[in-house]
Design an enzyme around this catalytic site. Structure first.
Site, PDB file in Angstrom:
ATOM      1  N   ARG A  78      12.624   2.107  29.925  1.00 26.81           N
ATOM      2  CA  ARG A  78      12.136   3.010  28.883  1.00 26.81           C
ATOM      3  C   ARG A  78      12.386   2.414  27.497  1.00 26.81           C
ATOM      4  O   ARG A  78      11.557   2.544  26.599  1.00 26.81           O
ATOM      5  CB  ARG A  78      12.793   4.382  28.988  1.00 26.81           C
ATOM      6  CG  ARG A  78      12.351   5.182  30.206  1.00 26.81           C
ATOM      7  CD  ARG A  78      12.944   6.573  30.185  1.00 26.81           C
ATOM      8  NE  ARG A  78      12.475   7.341  29.055  1.00 26.81           N
ATOM      9  CZ  ARG A  78      13.171   8.323  28.472  1.00 26.81           C
ATOM     10  NH1 ARG A  78      14.378   8.626  28.908  1.00 26.81           N
ATOM     11  NH2 ARG A  78      12.658   8.991  27.458  1.00 26.81           N
ATOM     12  N   CYS A 118      19.046   8.309  22.028  1.00 22.61           N
ATOM     13  CA  CYS A 118      18.482   8.167  23.369  1.00 22.61           C
ATOM     14  C   CYS A 118      17.079   8.730  23.311  1.00 22.61           C
ATOM     15  O   CYS A 118      16.348   8.467  22.354  1.00 22.61           O
ATOM     16  CB  CYS A 118      19.366   8.888  24.384  1.00 22.61           C
ATOM     17  SG  CYS A 118      19.674  10.625  24.000  1.00 22.61           S
TER      18      CYS A 118
END
Length: 285
Positions: free
Chosen positions: A181, A240
């Site tokens: 990701r 994040c």
């Protein structure tokens, strides 16, 4: 005041304090793909005396479409929620989940944000608790509401701060998402893949050993030290996807004695909401 824990607590240690009147256990189980999972799991069985807090409803504020998937709630609202659970300023709070601390660390960080020091995460969570042959219950504990007085700490930064320091070298951004990701591959939670330019990748699961417990403090200190390359922890900003798993890295650093780093709560889901903001893909620069 009894024993005080501020980072992690082992299952056997928690078992010794289940009946302490100034302790409060909070079940933080959640599934990003199934928002109803945590409450249903709590109802099927939880630690004796544990209350439940929901990531979306209790540990997050109102989404606007541009402030990320899990924006922080208003501090006063969160403090009031704690008070309704009977959590006061001197309460020892223990958070747990069944995901290696992935969600429990969010509550840990949020309470530190309010100025609460007596808060820790059950190391290994529900798995460690059951492995220690400790029982679960379906009984809901009684509640004795109180008033929680917040004392906000400067542990969070906003998007303006990140933009202002993006290319200055004054801060180090650490992204807790999985490497794929981070590189912009296999993105399923946010509409845009990639990462904030200049960020370093430290997958939060790298803080754990088999079984879901945190690595020893000395190991975490060595690993984060390699990443920081001598940089002061107070110059580190964690992020994040939505400000949840970044708290896991904050907890890992704190348990390793590397204190003072901060959270960019909006994280990638806020950053990528505006196409004018720069995006990087691929491995670290």
């Amino acid at each position: 005041m009894n024993a005080s824990y501020s980072t992690l607590i082992a299952a056997r240690e928690l078992a010794e304090h289940l009946d302490d009147p100034d302790w409060c256990i909070v079940d933080c189980r959640h599934d990003l793909a199934d928002p109803g999972f945590g409450r249903a799991a709590y109802e099927r069985g939880h630690l004796r005396g544990a209350h439940f807090l929901h990531l979306d409803e209790d540990l997050s504020g109102r989404m606007t479409g541009t402030n990320g998937r899990h924006p922080l709630p208003e501090p006063a609202d969160f403090a009031a929620r704690l008070g309704r659970l009977g959590i006061g300023n001197d309460t020892q709070v223990i958070a747990y989940d069944d995901a290696g601390g992935m969600f429990a660390a969010r509550l840990w960080w949020m309470m530190r944000w309010l100025g609460h020091r007596r808060v820790a995460v059950l190391d290994g969570g529900l798995v460690a608790w059951c492995a220690a042959a400790q029982a679960l219950t379906t009984e809901t504990p009684s509640v004795h509401p109180t008033t929680y007085s917040l004392s906000l700490q400067p542990t969070v930064v906003d998007i303006a701060f990140v933009l202002d320091h993006l290319y200055t070298g004054d801060i180090m951004l650490i992204d807790a998402r999985s490497p794929d990701r981070f590189r912009g591959e296999n993105e399923t939670l946010d509409p845009v893949g990639g990462h904030i330019p200049g960020a370093k990748n430290r997958f939060f699961r790298d803080n754990l050993v088999g079984g879901g417990c945190f690595k020893q403090a000395s190991v975490l200190r060595e690993e984060f030290g390699t990443l920081l390359k001598g940089r002061d922890a107070r110059r580190v900003v964690h992020q994040c996807g939505s400000g949840v798993t970044a708290c896991h890295n904050l907890l890992a650093m704190e348990s390793a004695g590397l204190s003072g780093s901060r959270l960019y709560a909006g994280s990638w889901s806020e950053w990528c909401a505006d196409p004018r903001r720069p995006i990087a893909t691929g491995p670290e620069e």
